[in-house]
Design an enzyme around this catalytic site. Structure first.
Site, PDB file in Angstrom:
ATOM      1  N   LYS A  90      -9.891   0.663  -2.417  1.00  0.00           N
ATOM      2  CA  LYS A  90      -9.662   0.149  -1.072  1.00  0.00           C
ATOM      3  C   LYS A  90      -9.735   1.279  -0.039  1.00  0.00           C
ATOM      4  O   LYS A  90      -9.188   2.363  -0.250  1.00  0.00           O
ATOM      5  CB  LYS A  90      -8.287  -0.519  -0.982  1.00  0.00           C
ATOM      6  CG  LYS A  90      -7.941  -1.072   0.401  1.00  0.00           C
ATOM      7  CD  LYS A  90      -6.512  -1.570   0.474  1.00  0.00           C
ATOM      8  CE  LYS A  90      -6.322  -2.792  -0.378  1.00  0.00           C
ATOM      9  NZ  LYS A  90      -4.952  -3.340  -0.265  1.00  0.00           N
TER      10      LYS A  90
ATOM     11  N   ASP B 194      -6.461  -0.490  -5.826  1.00  0.00           N
ATOM     12  CA  ASP B 194      -6.105  -1.326  -4.685  1.00  0.00           C
ATOM     13  C   ASP B 194      -4.816  -0.791  -4.067  1.00  0.00           C
ATOM     14  O   ASP B 194      -4.055  -1.528  -3.448  1.00  0.00           O
ATOM     15  CB  ASP B 194      -5.931  -2.778  -5.130  1.00  0.00           C
ATOM     16  CG  ASP B 194      -6.126  -3.777  -3.990  1.00  0.00           C
ATOM     17  OD1 ASP B 194      -6.810  -3.418  -3.015  1.00  0.00           O
ATOM     18  OD2 ASP B 194      -5.602  -4.893  -4.072  1.00  0.00           O
TER      19      ASP B 194
ATOM     20  N   TRP C 217      -5.553  -8.300  -9.960  1.00  0.00           N
ATOM     21  CA  TRP C 217      -6.744  -7.605 -10.455  1.00  0.00           C
ATOM     22  C   TRP C 217      -6.688  -7.442 -11.966  1.00  0.00           C
ATOM     23  O   TRP C 217      -7.708  -7.563 -12.646  1.00  0.00           O
ATOM     24  CB  TRP C 217      -6.887  -6.247  -9.760  1.00  0.00           C
ATOM     25  CG  TRP C 217      -7.533  -6.340  -8.410  1.00  0.00           C
ATOM     26  CD1 TRP C 217      -7.511  -7.408  -7.566  1.00  0.00           C
ATOM     27  CD2 TRP C 217      -8.293  -5.323  -7.757  1.00  0.00           C
ATOM     28  NE1 TRP C 217      -8.206  -7.119  -6.420  1.00  0.00           N
ATOM     29  CE2 TRP C 217      -8.693  -5.859  -6.505  1.00  0.00           C
ATOM     30  CE3 TRP C 217      -8.658  -4.022  -8.090  1.00  0.00           C
ATOM     31  CZ2 TRP C 217      -9.462  -5.121  -5.594  1.00  0.00           C
ATOM     32  CZ3 TRP C 217      -9.413  -3.290  -7.178  1.00  0.00           C
ATOM     33  CH2 TRP C 217      -9.816  -3.840  -5.950  1.00  0.00           C
TER      34      TRP C 217
ATOM     35  N   GLY D 154      -0.481  -7.985  -9.927  1.00  0.00           N
ATOM     36  CA  GLY D 154      -1.260  -8.144 -11.147  1.00  0.00           C
ATOM     37  C   GLY D 154      -2.506  -8.994 -11.060  1.00  0.00           C
ATOM     38  O   GLY D 154      -3.119  -9.288 -12.087  1.00  0.00           O
TER      39      GLY D 154
ATOM     40  N   ASP E  73       4.640   6.303 -10.115  1.00  0.00           N
ATOM     41  CA  ASP E  73       4.119   6.739  -8.819  1.00  0.00           C
ATOM     42  C   ASP E  73       2.913   7.621  -9.102  1.00  0.00           C
ATOM     43  O   ASP E  73       3.053   8.752  -9.561  1.00  0.00           O
ATOM     44  CB  ASP E  73       5.193   7.511  -8.060  1.00  0.00           C
ATOM     45  CG  ASP E  73       4.691   8.023  -6.701  1.00  0.00           C
ATOM     46  OD1 ASP E  73       3.505   7.813  -6.375  1.00  0.00           O
ATOM     47  OD2 ASP E  73       5.499   8.642  -5.977  1.00  0.00           O
TER      48      ASP E  73
END
Length: 241
Positions: free
Chosen positions: A190, A150, A85, A83, A126
């Protein structure tokens, strides 16, 4: 989390070097990881300032430089756990203390359990499963101004395999971003050293005015991670013209 009068990207002080002895039940790699954690100034700063992870400083550095987390913005954070971000997003878009048009919104999505966070909507999901993107869109209920990712798969130690796995996550996030972003929106995800695959890079350049690779100082120097930052999303009417 209460509002803090501080900047998560402020100076990080040095700490004394800690050496960790190898224990009988701990592998050398685990010992080295623990030693790195104990000596990481961003880990210490996160604990001191109440952030859930050192990753908070990566996002704050990126936003300090590129200014995309604005008051009132609607943010979707993919791969949000634990958490860090989301915490930065909540502070900067004012999803907890904003008023009227200046109150933003933050949605955090992760396959892992995540503690509730004031100012953020948390979804355990998911994102690569069938229909997951539609569930996020339903909760979002409209367009987003920022899509963050991320997300990271478990590392195998095989460089090419790990690269392919993280690129698949980035591609899924990029596709989602182009479906929900408002005009001039931002996508940040990322990737691994070597940057974004040509196909994905070309895809992003078709949809955004500016695409660049960045590596914040808070990202460990020996880490292969970096981020692709795409800004200035072209409106869907512009793309279809």
């Amino acid at each position: 989390m209460t509002e803090k009068k501080k900047s998560a990207s402020g100076p990080i002080g040095r700490t004394l070097k800690v050496r960790v002895k190898t224990a009988k039940k701990r592998s050398l790699s685990s010992t080295l990881w623990l030693e790195r954690q104990l000596n990481d100034p961003y880990v210490h700063a996160a604990k001191r300032e109440g952030y859930r992870s050192r990753a908070a400083y990566k996002l704050s550095e990126l936003d300090d430089k590129f200014h995309f987390l604005k008051p009132g913005a609607r943010v979707v954070d993919l791969g949000a756990a634990p958490g860090g971000w989301c915490q930065i997003a909540v502070e900067r878009v004012k999803s907890l203390h904003g008023r009227g048009e200046r109150q933003g919104r933050v949605i955090g999505v992760d396959i892992l359990d995540m503690e509730p966070m004031p100012g953020a909507t948390i979804m355990k999901l998911d994102f690569l499963s069938d229909g997951a993107d539609e569930k996020v869109k339903e909760v979002l209920g409209g367009e987003a101004d920022v899509v963050l990712s991320d997300m990271a798969a478990h590392a195998t130690g095989h460089r090419q395999t790990d690269h392919l796995k993280i690129m698949a996550l980035c591609e899924a996030a990029a596709q989602f971003a182009t479906e929900v972003l408002s005009e001039n929106g931002t996508f940040c995800a990322k990737v691994l050293r070597g940057g974004t695959e040509n196909d994905l890079l070309n895809f992003l350049k078709q949809h955004f005015h500016t695409v660049r690779h960045v590596k914040p100082k808070a990202s460990r120097a020996d880490s292969a991670e970096m981020y692709v930052l795409a800004q200035g999303f072209r409106s869907r009417s512009e793309e279809s013209a």
